[in-house]
Design a protein around this motif. Structure first.
Motif, mmCIF file in Angstrom:
data_model
loop_
_atom_site.group_PDB
_atom_site.id
_atom_site.type_symbol
_atom_site.label_atom_id
_atom_site.label_comp_id
_atom_site.label_asym_id
_atom_site.label_seq_id
_atom_site.Cartn_x
_atom_site.Cartn_y
_atom_site.Cartn_z
ATOM 1 N N UNK A 68 0.838 -1.202 0.000
ATOM 2 C CA UNK A 68 0.000 0.000 0.000
ATOM 3 C C UNK A 68 0.875 1.256 0.000
ATOM 4 N N UNK A 69 1.899 1.271 0.831
ATOM 5 C CA UNK A 69 2.784 2.437 0.916
ATOM 6 C C UNK A 69 3.398 2.760 -0.436
ATOM 7 N N UNK A 70 3.801 1.736 -1.151
ATOM 8 C CA UNK A 70 4.443 1.974 -2.447
ATOM 9 C C UNK A 70 3.444 2.426 -3.506
ATOM 10 N N UNK A 71 2.220 1.961 -3.422
ATOM 11 C CA UNK A 71 1.185 2.461 -4.339
ATOM 12 C C UNK A 71 0.891 3.939 -4.054
ATOM 13 N N UNK A 72 0.869 4.304 -2.794
ATOM 14 C CA UNK A 72 0.665 5.702 -2.428
ATOM 15 C C UNK A 72 1.811 6.571 -2.958
ATOM 16 N N UNK A 73 3.031 6.050 -2.853
ATOM 17 C CA UNK A 73 4.196 6.792 -3.358
ATOM 18 C C UNK A 73 4.140 6.935 -4.868
ATOM 19 N N UNK A 74 3.676 5.897 -5.557
ATOM 20 C CA UNK A 74 3.545 5.973 -7.015
ATOM 21 C C UNK A 74 2.562 7.063 -7.434
ATOM 22 N N UNK A 75 1.592 7.366 -6.553
ATOM 23 C CA UNK A 75 0.633 8.428 -6.836
ATOM 24 C C UNK A 75 1.239 9.811 -6.613
ATOM 25 N N UNK A 76 2.485 9.848 -6.134
ATOM 26 C CA UNK A 76 3.188 11.111 -5.956
ATOM 27 C C UNK A 76 3.317 11.574 -4.529
ATOM 28 N N UNK A 77 2.721 10.840 -3.574
ATOM 29 C CA UNK A 77 2.741 11.266 -2.182
ATOM 30 C C UNK A 77 4.097 11.003 -1.533
ATOM 31 N N UNK A 78 4.363 11.764 -0.485
ATOM 32 C CA UNK A 78 5.520 11.505 0.382
ATOM 33 C C UNK A 78 5.001 10.631 1.530
ATOM 34 N N UNK A 103 10.675 4.654 -5.224
ATOM 35 C CA UNK A 103 11.973 4.854 -4.581
ATOM 36 C C UNK A 103 12.174 6.312 -4.195
ATOM 37 N N UNK A 104 12.608 6.499 -2.965
ATOM 38 C CA UNK A 104 12.897 7.845 -2.481
ATOM 39 C C UNK A 104 11.711 8.583 -1.898
ATOM 40 N N UNK A 105 10.500 8.042 -2.066
ATOM 41 C CA UNK A 105 9.323 8.722 -1.528
ATOM 42 C C UNK A 105 8.658 7.938 -0.390
ATOM 43 N N UNK A 106 9.286 6.845 0.054
ATOM 44 C CA UNK A 106 8.763 6.083 1.178
ATOM 45 C C UNK A 106 9.856 5.896 2.214
ATOM 46 N N UNK A 107 9.536 6.175 3.460
ATOM 47 C CA UNK A 107 10.451 5.823 4.545
ATOM 48 C C UNK A 107 9.724 4.873 5.485
ATOM 49 N N UNK A 108 10.412 3.825 5.898
ATOM 50 C CA UNK A 108 9.830 2.791 6.745
ATOM 51 C C UNK A 108 10.384 2.917 8.155
#
Length: 241
Positions: A68-78, A103-108
């Motif tokens: 889910x986090x990566x799909x959100x990042x693909x939509x442009x979100x931080x 890549x670069x828009x998700x921190x875990x």
């Protein structure tokens, strides 16, 4: 997912944490098998309901392996993605390196869903998929999700539901009781790996209870979407301004 200080709730949280640590590397495979891949469609719908775009700050709670986090990042979100299982987070970090556009828009981060280390109103949207019912106190966890959402922001929840139709509910609960643990036994080598789902769902208020709590804790309007005849559900609440 969350830990608590003492008593049966702490024991349950510890057991769930150990379970997820043990199955982290097989988690996605088990989910694909038990849902025939439908969980991926439902998660896409969750992301769409979150309504995020470039520049939005989003928190994904109980992020698991990070889909889910990566799909959100693909939509442009931080995106900030948290889970209490370090084993799950390690799988998520490895997967994120292979996701184009994420890549670069998700921190875990490893964090307790019931004690989120963020300021009030820090995020434009907060999502949680298949995590709310696992919390030691789901209502307290929901209050925390709403706390870190800005006024006018979205709280979106995907989880198991309870069908209203009597015969379908019996079939569904039978599936959870007898068939799903077999997937856990076969794929994870541990029948208990997914037997916990029915246990967690029995005490979870599902569609009406979660909708009511969202409203009581500060969201309006609140939307409920039934999936697969109510076997799954999506909730979206807009935090009052």
């Amino acid at each position: 997912m969350a830990a608590v200080e003492a008593g049966p709730e702490r024991d349950r949280a510890t057991r769930v944490r150990r379970l997820f640590d043990a199955i982290a590397r097989r988690y996605d495979r088990i989910n694909d098998l038990q849902s025939a891949g439908l969980h991926r469609l439902w998660k896409r719908r969750l992301v769409k309901l979150a309504g995020v775009g470039p520049g939005d700050r989003v928190l994904d709670v109980c992020c698991g392996t990070g889909d889910v986090a990566m799909r959100l990042a693909r939509a442009g979100a931080e995106v900030t993605a948290v889970d209490f299982s370090e084993a799950m987070l390690e799988v998520a970090r490895q997967r994120a390196r292979r996701w184009r556009g994420a890549a670069g828009r998700v921190r875990f981060l490893q964090a307790d869903a019931m004690r989120l280390p963020f300021a009030d109103g820090a995020f434009d949207a907060v999502t949680i998929a298949y995590g709310l019912r696992n919390l030691a106190d789901w209502r307290a966890g929901l209050r925390e999700l709403i706390r870190v959402t800005r006024p006018g922001g979205r709280v979106v929840i995907l989880d198991f539901g309870k069908p209203e139709c009597g015969w379908w509910r019996r079939v569904y609960f039978g599936y959870l009781r007898w068939v799903v643990p077999l997937w856990g036994s076969w794929v994870a080598g541990d029948r208990s790996a997914y037997a916990y789902i029915l246990e967690s769902l029995e005490a979870y208020p599902a569609q009406p209870g979660v909708a009511r709590a969202l409203h009581e804790l500060g969201c309006e309007p609140v939307e409920v979407i039934n999936l697969l005849g109510g076997a799954m559900s999506l909730h979206r609440g807009i935090k009052r301004r």
